[in-house]
Scaffold this active site. Structure first.
Site, mmCIF file in Angstrom:
data_model
loop_
_atom_site.group_PDB
_atom_site.id
_atom_site.type_symbol
_atom_site.label_atom_id
_atom_site.label_comp_id
_atom_site.label_asym_id
_atom_site.label_seq_id
_atom_site.Cartn_x
_atom_site.Cartn_y
_atom_site.Cartn_z
ATOM 1 N N CYS A 96 -1.922 3.894 0.109
ATOM 2 C CA CYS A 96 -0.841 4.265 0.695
ATOM 3 C C CYS A 96 0.539 3.927 0.073
ATOM 4 C CB CYS A 96 -1.117 3.336 1.888
ATOM 5 S SG CYS A 96 0.987 3.141 2.832
ATOM 6 N N CYS A 192 -3.765 -1.250 6.025
ATOM 7 C CA CYS A 192 -1.984 0.317 6.391
ATOM 8 C C CYS A 192 -1.971 0.797 7.526
ATOM 9 C CB CYS A 192 -2.482 0.635 4.805
ATOM 10 S SG CYS A 192 -1.009 1.226 4.364
#
Length: 357
Positions: A96, A192
């Site tokens: 991410c 995430c």
């Protein structure tokens, strides 16, 4: 300085914004929305955006919500699913940061600013030759350099971390003292891309279930049944549903859909000393590029934890291949995860490699 500040709705990024404003920067807030219409992803986005809006209004700052959900699904969520389907352990947070926060965001919005700021617990420093290094935060428990260890040097050059020099307790104190609307908000515990979604529910939704045996490694005795090898990772203790434990996952046979476990807190089967890594990338410089292949002292992590383990690093026979020898027993060496490499002082984060065995 014109700063693009990534804000999440949490207290860390809020205090980062406060410090940027105090320092006199021209700050523009951005929230990256990564959820999908089916509810997959950042399920708390509406609440987060409301909090970000309050903080923007508090300081009179421009605030935009930017959409990267398709890119997120294609490059982060799909990576995670493909990795667990292969029997390996992914690290979506690293991907991410590399691909979304400091990748697509930078390409589309961040590059228009002098610098991008985030609320990560990390720091940077410039050496005598003008090279910028990713360095650890003051608070070793909250340090997040291991989640940033896959970013590129070009990305690092355009990032600052305003709270990296603060312990978490001080961040909370500043939030309370300045009466931040999220001063008492709990830290996010989710991965995430999952937010508050249960990890096993996420995996089950996309990969389903495939029951198979749980076998004691030493005896071959079948102890129970799992719902699919992709729900389990090497070193895992909880969630096995076995009595008479503790039991640790120590091996997976993907072809046979079998999970092997070993019992007892002291079982040696859950430990190792050697990590073979590949696709090793150094963020700033390869400190040993022009040196002989002798062992060099490092610190490393094989998962997110406060400790920096001492060890040595040796180059392998092919580019990007290294061997980490730990001075201590390492619990839960999981193929697919990343070994994050630091200098011998655990100050500079040098880079990372993918654990193969």
């Amino acid at each position: 300085m014109k700063v693009a500040a990534l804000i999440s709705g949490g207290v860390d990024s809020a205090v980062a914004v406060h410090r940027l404003v105090e320092q006199g920067h021209d700050v523009h807030l951005f929230y990256i929305r990564i959820g999908r219409d089916d509810g997959t992803g950042d399920c708390s986005a509406d609440e987060d955006i409301e909090m970000c809006t309050l903080i923007a209004a508090r300081y009179g700052l421009p605030f935009d919500v930017v959409e990267l959900h398709e890119e997120y699904w294609e490059h982060v969520m799909q990576y995670a699913l493909d990795t667990v389907r292969s029997g390996l352990t992914p690290n979506p947070d690293m991907m991410c940061n590399l691909i979304i926060k400091f990748g697509y965001f930078e390409q589309r919005w961040g590059h228009e600013f002098d610098i991008t700021a985030s609320g990560h617990y990390a720091s940077t420093e410039i050496d005598a030759d003008g090279n910028k290094w990713l360095t650890t935060a003051v608070d070793p428990v909250k340090d997040q350099t291991d989640f940033l260890a896959r970013i590129t040097y070009d990305q690092l050059k355009h990032i600052i971390f305003p709270i990296g020099d603060l312990p978490k307790a001080e961040v909370r104190r500043i939030a309370r003292e300045t009466r931040m609307p999220n001063a008492g908000r709990k830290d996010s515990q989710g991965i995430c891309f999952l937010g508050k979604i249960n990890y096993n529910d996420f995996i089950r939704r996309h990969l389903g279930e495939m029951p198979g045996p749980i076998v004691e490694l030493e005896t071959g005795r079948v102890l129970g049944e799992h719902r699919g090898f992709w729900f389990h990772t090497i070193g895992q203790r909880k969630g096995l549903g076995l009595s008479g434990g503790p039991w640790y996952v120590v091996r997976k046979d993907v072809a046979a859909n079998t999970i092997y476990v070993s019992g007892g807190y002291g079982t040696e089967q859950q430990y190792g000393h050697t990590l073979h890594i590949t696709e090793t990338r150094f963020i700033t410089l390869d400190p040993w590029k022009d040196k002989p292949c002798d062992k060099v002292g490092i610190r490393f992590k094989n998962r997110h934890m406060p400790e920096f383990l001492p060890g040595t690093l040796t180059r392998g026979d092919i580019p990007g291949e290294y061997i980490v020898e730990s001075e201590r027993k390492v619990q839960g060496i999981a193929p697919g995860q990343f070994a994050v490499l630091y200098d011998h002082d655990a100050r500079r984060c040098l880079g990372s490699g993918i654990i193969t065995l």
